[in-house]
Design a protein around this motif. Structure first.
Motif, PDB file in Angstrom:
ATOM      1  N   GLN A 173       0.991  -1.153  -0.106  1.00 47.40           N
ATOM      2  CA  GLN A 173       0.090  -0.017   0.116  1.00 47.40           C
ATOM      3  C   GLN A 173       0.143   1.019  -0.265  1.00 47.40           C
ATOM      4  O   GLN A 173       0.485   2.600  -0.497  1.00 47.40           O
ATOM      5  N   PHE A 174       1.825   1.270   0.481  1.00 45.59           N
ATOM      6  CA  PHE A 174       2.566   2.348   0.687  1.00 45.59           C
ATOM      7  C   PHE A 174       3.614   2.428  -1.072  1.00 45.59           C
ATOM      8  O   PHE A 174       3.905   3.956  -1.271  1.00 45.59           O
ATOM      9  N   TRP A 175       4.267   1.447  -1.238  1.00 43.89           N
ATOM     10  CA  TRP A 175       4.467   1.720  -2.559  1.00 43.89           C
ATOM     11  C   TRP A 175       3.099   2.048  -3.335  1.00 43.89           C
ATOM     12  O   TRP A 175       3.686   3.741  -4.512  1.00 43.89           O
ATOM     13  N   SER A 176       1.822   1.728  -3.846  1.00 47.58           N
ATOM     14  CA  SER A 176       0.765   2.070  -4.525  1.00 47.58           C
ATOM     15  C   SER A 176       0.560   3.231  -4.536  1.00 47.58           C
ATOM     16  O   SER A 176       0.265   4.171  -5.212  1.00 47.58           O
ATOM     17  N   ASN A 177       0.265   4.176  -3.065  1.00 47.08           N
ATOM     18  CA  ASN A 177      -0.320   5.485  -2.436  1.00 47.08           C
ATOM     19  C   ASN A 177       0.898   6.766  -2.123  1.00 47.08           C
ATOM     20  O   ASN A 177       0.390   7.242  -2.672  1.00 47.08           O
ATOM     21  N   VAL A 178       1.630   5.950  -2.196  1.00 46.11           N
ATOM     22  CA  VAL A 178       2.747   6.968  -1.378  1.00 46.11           C
ATOM     23  C   VAL A 178       3.665   7.289  -2.717  1.00 46.11           C
ATOM     24  O   VAL A 178       4.297   8.372  -2.835  1.00 46.11           O
TER      25      VAL A 178
ATOM     26  N   GLY B 228       8.591   3.366 -13.465  1.00 41.73           N
ATOM     27  CA  GLY B 228       8.035   2.077 -12.443  1.00 41.73           C
ATOM     28  C   GLY B 228       9.106   2.125 -11.195  1.00 41.73           C
ATOM     29  O   GLY B 228       9.823   0.800 -10.989  1.00 41.73           O
ATOM     30  N   LYS B 229      10.032   2.994 -11.431  1.00 47.06           N
ATOM     31  CA  LYS B 229      11.041   3.134 -10.528  1.00 47.06           C
ATOM     32  C   LYS B 229      11.185   4.973 -10.586  1.00 47.06           C
ATOM     33  O   LYS B 229      10.523   5.691 -11.024  1.00 47.06           O
ATOM     34  N   VAL B 230      11.557   4.967  -9.361  1.00 49.48           N
ATOM     35  CA  VAL B 230      11.171   6.519  -8.605  1.00 49.48           C
ATOM     36  C   VAL B 230      13.236   7.309  -8.270  1.00 49.48           C
ATOM     37  O   VAL B 230      13.242   6.049  -7.462  1.00 49.48           O
ATOM     38  N   ASP B 231      13.668   8.036  -8.807  1.00 53.56           N
ATOM     39  CA  ASP B 231      14.841   8.604  -8.783  1.00 53.56           C
ATOM     40  C   ASP B 231      14.346   9.787  -6.968  1.00 53.56           C
ATOM     41  O   ASP B 231      13.802  10.489  -7.316  1.00 53.56           O
ATOM     42  N   VAL B 232      15.679  10.308  -6.804  1.00 53.64           N
ATOM     43  CA  VAL B 232      15.611  11.119  -5.698  1.00 53.64           C
ATOM     44  C   VAL B 232      14.910  12.306  -5.959  1.00 53.64           C
ATOM     45  O   VAL B 232      14.451  13.107  -5.025  1.00 53.64           O
ATOM     46  N   ARG B 233      15.422  12.881  -6.782  1.00 51.73           N
ATOM     47  CA  ARG B 233      13.915  13.741  -7.587  1.00 51.73           C
ATOM     48  C   ARG B 233      12.553  13.814  -7.258  1.00 51.73           C
ATOM     49  O   ARG B 233      12.272  13.933  -7.366  1.00 51.73           O
ATOM     50  N   GLU B 234      12.306  12.451  -8.073  1.00 51.37           N
ATOM     51  CA  GLU B 234      11.504  12.489  -8.150  1.00 51.37           C
ATOM     52  C   GLU B 234      10.654  12.150  -6.957  1.00 51.37           C
ATOM     53  O   GLU B 234       9.865  12.540  -6.896  1.00 51.37           O
ATOM     54  N   MET B 235      11.431  11.343  -5.689  1.00 50.51           N
ATOM     55  CA  MET B 235      10.909  11.308  -4.952  1.00 50.51           C
ATOM     56  C   MET B 235      11.024  12.194  -3.999  1.00 50.51           C
ATOM     57  O   MET B 235       9.873  12.734  -3.148  1.00 50.51           O
ATOM     58  N   THR B 236      11.678  13.525  -3.889  1.00 54.19           N
ATOM     59  CA  THR B 236      11.352  14.941  -2.990  1.00 54.19           C
ATOM     60  C   THR B 236      10.288  15.520  -3.722  1.00 54.19           C
ATOM     61  O   THR B 236       9.637  16.024  -2.877  1.00 54.19           O
ATOM     62  N   GLU B 237      10.500  15.977  -4.979  1.00 54.12           N
ATOM     63  CA  GLU B 237       8.666  16.495  -5.582  1.00 54.12           C
ATOM     64  C   GLU B 237       7.779  15.750  -5.281  1.00 54.12           C
ATOM     65  O   GLU B 237       6.613  16.451  -5.214  1.00 54.12           O
ATOM     66  N   GLY B 238       7.492  14.266  -5.279  1.00 55.32           N
ATOM     67  CA  GLY B 238       6.980  13.551  -4.733  1.00 55.32           C
ATOM     68  C   GLY B 238       6.722  13.924  -3.600  1.00 55.32           C
ATOM     69  O   GLY B 238       5.179  14.072  -3.429  1.00 55.32           O
ATOM     70  N   PHE B 239       7.110  14.073  -2.736  1.00 54.74           N
ATOM     71  CA  PHE B 239       7.131  13.602  -0.976  1.00 54.74           C
ATOM     72  C   PHE B 239       6.472  15.419  -0.468  1.00 54.74           C
ATOM     73  O   PHE B 239       5.302  16.069  -0.005  1.00 54.74           O
TER      74      PHE B 239
ATOM     75  N   PHE C 159      -2.552  13.112   7.721  1.00 54.31           N
ATOM     76  CA  PHE C 159      -2.831  12.260   6.210  1.00 54.31           C
ATOM     77  C   PHE C 159      -2.315  11.568   6.061  1.00 54.31           C
ATOM     78  O   PHE C 159      -1.964  10.378   6.534  1.00 54.31           O
ATOM     79  N   TYR C 160      -1.315  11.470   7.815  1.00 55.71           N
ATOM     80  CA  TYR C 160      -0.993  10.577   8.576  1.00 55.71           C
ATOM     81  C   TYR C 160      -1.035   9.119   8.529  1.00 55.71           C
ATOM     82  O   TYR C 160      -0.977   8.341   8.126  1.00 55.71           O
ATOM     83  N   PRO C 161      -2.879   9.192   9.203  1.00 56.66           N
ATOM     84  CA  PRO C 161      -2.723   7.710   9.612  1.00 56.66           C
ATOM     85  C   PRO C 161      -3.049   7.310   8.112  1.00 56.66           C
ATOM     86  O   PRO C 161      -3.388   5.576   8.143  1.00 56.66           O
ATOM     87  N   GLN C 162      -3.842   7.821   7.077  1.00 55.04           N
ATOM     88  CA  GLN C 162      -3.867   6.813   6.119  1.00 55.04           C
ATOM     89  C   GLN C 162      -2.216   6.842   5.855  1.00 55.04           C
ATOM     90  O   GLN C 162      -2.336   5.403   4.476  1.00 55.04           O
ATOM     91  N   GLN C 163      -1.497   7.915   5.166  1.00 53.15           N
ATOM     92  CA  GLN C 163      -0.342   7.384   4.401  1.00 53.15           C
ATOM     93  C   GLN C 163       1.239   6.862   5.241  1.00 53.15           C
ATOM     94  O   GLN C 163       1.509   6.002   3.931  1.00 53.15           O
ATOM     95  N   ILE C 164       1.380   7.381   6.185  1.00 54.32           N
ATOM     96  CA  ILE C 164       2.777   6.149   7.088  1.00 54.32           C
ATOM     97  C   ILE C 164       2.113   5.451   8.063  1.00 54.32           C
ATOM     98  O   ILE C 164       2.805   3.842   8.427  1.00 54.32           O
ATOM     99  N   ALA C 165       0.746   5.549   8.795  1.00 52.44           N
ATOM    100  CA  ALA C 165       0.748   4.965  10.141  1.00 52.44           C
ATOM    101  C   ALA C 165       0.505   3.034  10.237  1.00 52.44           C
ATOM    102  O   ALA C 165       0.859   2.692  11.253  1.00 52.44           O
ATOM    103  N   PRO C 166      -0.185   2.793   8.841  1.00 50.71           N
ATOM    104  CA  PRO C 166      -0.282   1.383   8.314  1.00 50.71           C
ATOM    105  C   PRO C 166       1.310   0.647   9.011  1.00 50.71           C
ATOM    106  O   PRO C 166       1.419  -0.157   9.433  1.00 50.71           O
ATOM    107  N   VAL C 167       2.450   1.195   7.899  1.00 51.49           N
ATOM    108  CA  VAL C 167       3.436   0.395   8.670  1.00 51.49           C
ATOM    109  C   VAL C 167       4.065   0.559   9.118  1.00 51.49           C
ATOM    110  O   VAL C 167       5.092  -0.590   9.497  1.00 51.49           O
ATOM    111  N   THR C 168       3.477   2.028   9.616  1.00 51.88           N
ATOM    112  CA  THR C 168       4.929   2.309  10.843  1.00 51.88           C
ATOM    113  C   THR C 168       4.063   1.050  11.913  1.00 51.88           C
ATOM    114  O   THR C 168       5.338   0.885  13.046  1.00 51.88           O
ATOM    115  N   ASN C 169       3.042   0.678  11.831  1.00 44.39           N
ATOM    116  CA  ASN C 169       2.941   0.540  13.615  1.00 44.39           C
ATOM    117  C   ASN C 169       3.533  -1.105  13.051  1.00 44.39           C
ATOM    118  O   ASN C 169       3.550  -2.164  13.883  1.00 44.39           O
TER     119      ASN C 169
END
Length: 183
Positions: free
Chosen positions: A58-63, A73-84, A93-103
């Motif tokens: 889900q983290f891959w698909s949603n974030v 099909g791959k994300v470089d550091v520029r794409e990731m930074t702009e994406g974040f 949005f933390y509960p949907q984006q990060i919390a499930p993986v954190t648990n």
């Protein structure tokens, strides 16, 4: 996004690029969960493993995948930074984006299953998985243990990851959870 967030995300990117090819792919994201599982001395129960794999998918698909601007099909550091910059805009949005993986990560790091992460567990996981030096692990752990109990509760762990991904405080100890962030 601030320069501090750029540094933190770059540190995270280096850890998430498991095969060190300069890109994050779905394979890297799955390998991240395998690193957490293999860092344990015992195999976690099947339910924890299933939840972690599903959470990482889900983290891959949603974030991460939506950051792939050129569709390769791959994300470089520029794409990731702009994406974040566009995805991680609001702590709400933390509960949907990060919390499930954190648990799932909490359950994996809590090696003895007592509901808290002690310093030895923290150091074992973060030094072996994210290559955070032992002295850095000890300092970060002590700072994240907000109540001084000698263990990180699930809430303290969530606060740390929320601060890492969304925060702008240059003095927040969570900035260094995936390794010392330096300018």
């Amino acid at each position: 996004m601030t320069a501090l967030q750029d540094l933190k995300y770059g540190q995270w990117f280096r850890g998430a690029d498991v095969d060190r090819d300069g890109f994050i792919t779905q394979h890297d994201v799955r390998k991240m969960s395998e690193r957490y599982i293999s860092a344990r001395e015992t195999t976690p129960d099947a339910e924890t493993v299933r939840r972690l794999i599903e959470g990482m998918d889900q983290f891959w698909s949603n974030v991460i995948a939506p950051m792939d601007q050129d569709g390769d099909g791959k994300v470089d550091v520029r794409e990731m930074t702009e994406g974040f910059k566009s995805v991680l805009t609001d702590r709400a949005f933390y509960p949907q984006q990060i919390a499930p993986v954190t648990n799932c990560f909490f359950d994996l790091v809590d090696l003895n299953g007592d509901g808290k992460i002690d310093q030895a567990e923290f150091q074992q996981m973060f030094s072996s998985v994210a290559a955070v030096p032992g002295e850095d692990c000890a300092a970060v752990f002590a700072a994240l243990d907000l109540d001084g109990s000698g263990g990180l509760s699930r809430d303290e762990f969530h606060q740390a990851l929320e601060e890492f991904f969304y925060g702008n405080d240059p003095d927040a100890p969570a900035n260094h959870i995936f390794g010392k962030v330096t300018a």
